[in-house]
Design a protein around this motif. Structure first.
Motif, short mmCIF file in Angstrom:
data_model
loop_
_atom_site.label_atom_id
_atom_site.label_comp_id
_atom_site.label_asym_id
_atom_site.label_seq_id
_atom_site.Cartn_x
_atom_site.Cartn_y
_atom_site.Cartn_z
N VAL A 15 0.86 -1.18 0.00
CA VAL A 15 0.00 0.00 0.00
C VAL A 15 0.89 1.23 0.00
O VAL A 15 1.66 1.46 0.95
CB VAL A 15 -0.94 0.02 1.23
N GLU A 16 0.80 2.02 -1.04
CA GLU A 16 1.60 3.24 -1.13
C GLU A 16 0.80 4.39 -0.53
O GLU A 16 -0.28 4.73 -1.00
CB GLU A 16 1.95 3.54 -2.59
N GLY A 17 1.31 4.95 0.52
CA GLY A 17 0.60 6.04 1.20
C GLY A 17 1.27 6.35 2.52
O GLY A 17 2.49 6.28 2.66
N GLN A 18 0.46 6.68 3.53
CA GLN A 18 0.98 7.02 4.85
C GLN A 18 0.14 6.35 5.93
O GLN A 18 -1.02 6.00 5.72
CB GLN A 18 0.96 8.55 5.05
N THR A 19 0.76 6.15 7.09
CA THR A 19 0.00 5.60 8.21
C THR A 19 -0.94 6.66 8.77
O THR A 19 -0.74 7.88 8.55
CB THR A 19 0.93 5.11 9.34
N LEU A 20 -1.94 6.21 9.50
CA LEU A 20 -2.85 7.16 10.14
C LEU A 20 -2.09 8.01 11.16
O LEU A 20 -2.41 9.19 11.37
CB LEU A 20 -4.00 6.41 10.81
N MET A 49 -3.29 2.23 7.29
CA MET A 49 -2.68 2.93 6.15
C MET A 49 -3.75 3.69 5.37
O MET A 49 -4.89 3.22 5.25
CB MET A 49 -1.99 1.95 5.21
N ILE A 50 -3.38 4.84 4.85
CA ILE A 50 -4.24 5.61 3.95
C ILE A 50 -3.49 5.73 2.63
O ILE A 50 -2.40 6.31 2.57
CB ILE A 50 -4.55 7.01 4.51
N ASP A 51 -4.06 5.12 1.58
CA ASP A 51 -3.33 5.14 0.31
C ASP A 51 -3.54 6.48 -0.41
O ASP A 51 -4.23 7.38 0.08
CB ASP A 51 -3.71 3.94 -0.57
#
Length: 582
Positions: free
Chosen positions: A356-361, A406-408
């Motif tokens: 998953v490409e993005g950032q953690t909450l 995760m938030i993609d």
């Protein structure tokens, strides 16, 4: 996943049925003794059904009940508990039988419909599970007695007149008796319809069992003949089940084995491993090493999680490690991390998951220290759907926290860490039918775990509410109080900081919704995560009633005056106690 399975559950089974004075035998019986992984994940099942004599079609009901149970039970999710799987199947069978009656002439006469009794034993792992409705019986054999394990659901109007109070197909809904207990090697169980047990006693059963030895089919045949000889003119069915061997506690815990898979040594970027090329390290901890890798066969980016070599001799840790991918393969939700579809044989122990490409909450919260209620609701609703997907499989996440979300790049929220998931279907085999262990991060764990009361879906709801509160305020609702809970009395003393203490700009109803979800008592929270998400979006009238502001908001000067007086009084008392002590 190429893991070997060694079932260690062995039984001896015998069964026989005889027709009574009627041409058609309205009893029906059967058993399923699967091999391999299915024996471990679902167990061994033995079932019988008895049609009612007043119906010309009850033999159809008996056959349908047993056949559908044995077929459909093994088609249910192996993440479900035995109880849920069996009762769901029986509820569906009951509905079908009742519908058949309603479509026939028998809809005007319930004693002529598609109705039957049903009794079954399921041996899974080291436990025995009993399902029962009607007046067939299940006994446990003792040297000089037959221990009846079922209750007859027959209503007696007089010494000669009675009727079944409960049966499959008798109504649109049915209550199924359920019991479970730990099995013991050497135990023998007898399942029998009333045409058999009404004419058999303990001495006869033990005599036949001793004479027949390990030939349980012959023993069942002789017992049926004995009942017939003693005057039974009803249909007679006898099933005998002996538990010969049980799996060890370790083997019973999980429906797969990891023997033969080596714990890999630490890997460096660009290394080749099991058909992957490692790109870079994503996360390293004392428990695991996580890498971004490329599948050489497909070119797909995946996340490889390798166990810590320092914990290679810890079987509980390794079981948990393997569990993560097993769970991911059984959850179909865009909001729960998926297992990569890589089926080639393995030589090492590792977990392959989607990237998953993005950032953690947690990172999102740093970037959004004072988010709007709408943005928080959008995240909560997606997390609730992910948790719902787990709960529908009788799983609890148990470690929901910002670092595990995760938030993609498209804004999709995913729960990414499944290593702490509690699975009811696996707990059946381990003898623990409720989540008790504290698996998650203490600040987000529901207080009932600390008080030893066990977890539920409402415990995950509590964690979700803590995350929502933290997103809105940057604080934890109870601080570190929850981690100091040890007894139910400690739970009752918990007090959260009202949401509007930090965010007076938010509506009062939002505080009320969160306070309910964060209640120390699970029964006082919303019933499901979906209800909590709905309340945050569309609050009901119970949350919209005007709430009197706290004293600190209404009269802050008076509040601090009272506080000062109380503190001064406390100081005087302490000084007095000190002086008295000297």
């Amino acid at each position: 996943m190429a893991l070997s399975v060694r079932p260690a559950l062995r039984v001896t089974l015998g069964q026989h049925s005889l027709a009574g004075h009627k041409a058609v035998n309205q009893d029906f019986h059967g058993a399923m003794l699967p091999e391999g992984a299915q024996r471990m994940s679902k167990g061994i099942a033995v079932a019988l059904a008895d049609g009612i004599g007043s119906s010309r079609v009850s033999q159809v009901a008996s056959a349908a009940a047993v056949r559908s149970f044995l077929d459909d039970y093994y088609a249910t999710s192996d993440a479900w508990s035995v109880r849920r799987s069996a009762q769901r199947v029986l509820e569906a069978t009951n509905a079908w039988l009742h519908a058949q009656t309603q479509r026939s002439d028998a809809r005007f006469d319930k004693d002529s419909g598609y109705v039957c009794t049903f009794s079954a034993l399921i041996v899974k792992g080291r436990d025995v599970h009993l399902l029962h409705v009607g007046d067939a019986r299940i006994y446990r054999l003792h040297p000089h007695a037959l221990e009846q394990l079922t209750e007859d659901h027959r209503v007696h109007l007089s010494s000669v007149e009675s009727y079944l109070g409960r049966a499959l197909g008798a109504g649109p809904h049915v209550e199924i008796d359920y019991r479970a207990w730990e099995a013991e090697v050497g135990e023998v169980y007898l399942l029998a319809t009333d045409g058999a047990y009404a004419h058999l006693d303990a001495a006869t059963v033990q005599g036949v069992m001793a004479a027949c030895g390990d030939d349980f089919d012959e023993a069942a045949r002789q017992l049926a003949r004995a009942a017939q000889t003693r005057g039974s003119d009803d249909d007679i069915t006898v099933q005998l089940l002996r538990i010969d061997e049980l799996p060890s506690a370790d083997t019973a815990r999980l429906p797969f084995q990891r023997e033969g898979l080596a714990v890999p040594a630490p890997l460096a970027p660009r290394a080749r491993f099991e058909g992957f090329t490692l790109v870079r390290e994503l996360h390293v901890s004392s428990r695991s090493h996580v890498h971004l890798a490329v599948d050489d066969a497909s070119g797909q980016q995946v996340v490889l999680k390798l166990p810590s070599i320092d914990l290679r001799d810890d079987p509980d840790y390794l079981d948990r490690f393997v569990l993560e991918e097993w769970v991911a393969r059984r959850i179909d939700s865009v909001h729960v991390l998926k297992a990569s579809r890589i089926e080639r044989p393995r030589n090492h122990l590792y977990v392959a998951m989607e990237y998953v490409e993005g950032q953690t909450l947690a990172q999102w919260m740093v970037d959004h220290p004072r988010p709007s209620l709408d943005s928080v609701r959008a995240i909560v609703e997606q997390l609730a759907r992910g948790l719902q997907a787990l709960h529908s499989r009788e799983m609890l996440h148990q470690d929901l926290r910002p670092e595990n979300v995760m938030i993609d790049r498209s804004g999709t929220v995913k729960i990414i860490d499944l290593a702490t998931v509690y699975v009811a279907g696996l707990a059946d085999s381990a003898g623990e039918r409720q989540a008790h262990a504290i698996e998650g991060t203490l600040q987000y764990t529901a207080p009932e775990y600390f008080a030893g009361q066990g977890g539920s879906a409402r415990s995950d709801l509590f964690s979700l509410a803590v995350v929502a509160y933290q997103m809105l305020t940057g604080q934890l609702p109870y601080g570190l109080q929850v981690a100091r809970v040890h007894t139910p009395a400690d739970v009752n003393r918990l007090r959260d900081v009202p949401l509007r203490h930090f965010r007076p700009d938010l509506p009062a109803w939002a505080e009320a919704v969160l306070q309910k979800a964060l209640h120390p008592q699970p029964a006082r929270r919303q019933e499901a995560v979906s209800e909590f998400a709905h309340d945050l979006r569309t609050p009901g009238p119970q949350f919209l009633r005007p709430r009197p502001p706290a004293l600190i908001e209404r009269r802050p000067v008076l509040f601090w005056q009272c506080t000062t007086v109380l503190l001064a009084a406390a100081v005087v008392v302490l000084l007095g106690l000190r002086a008295w002590g000297h």
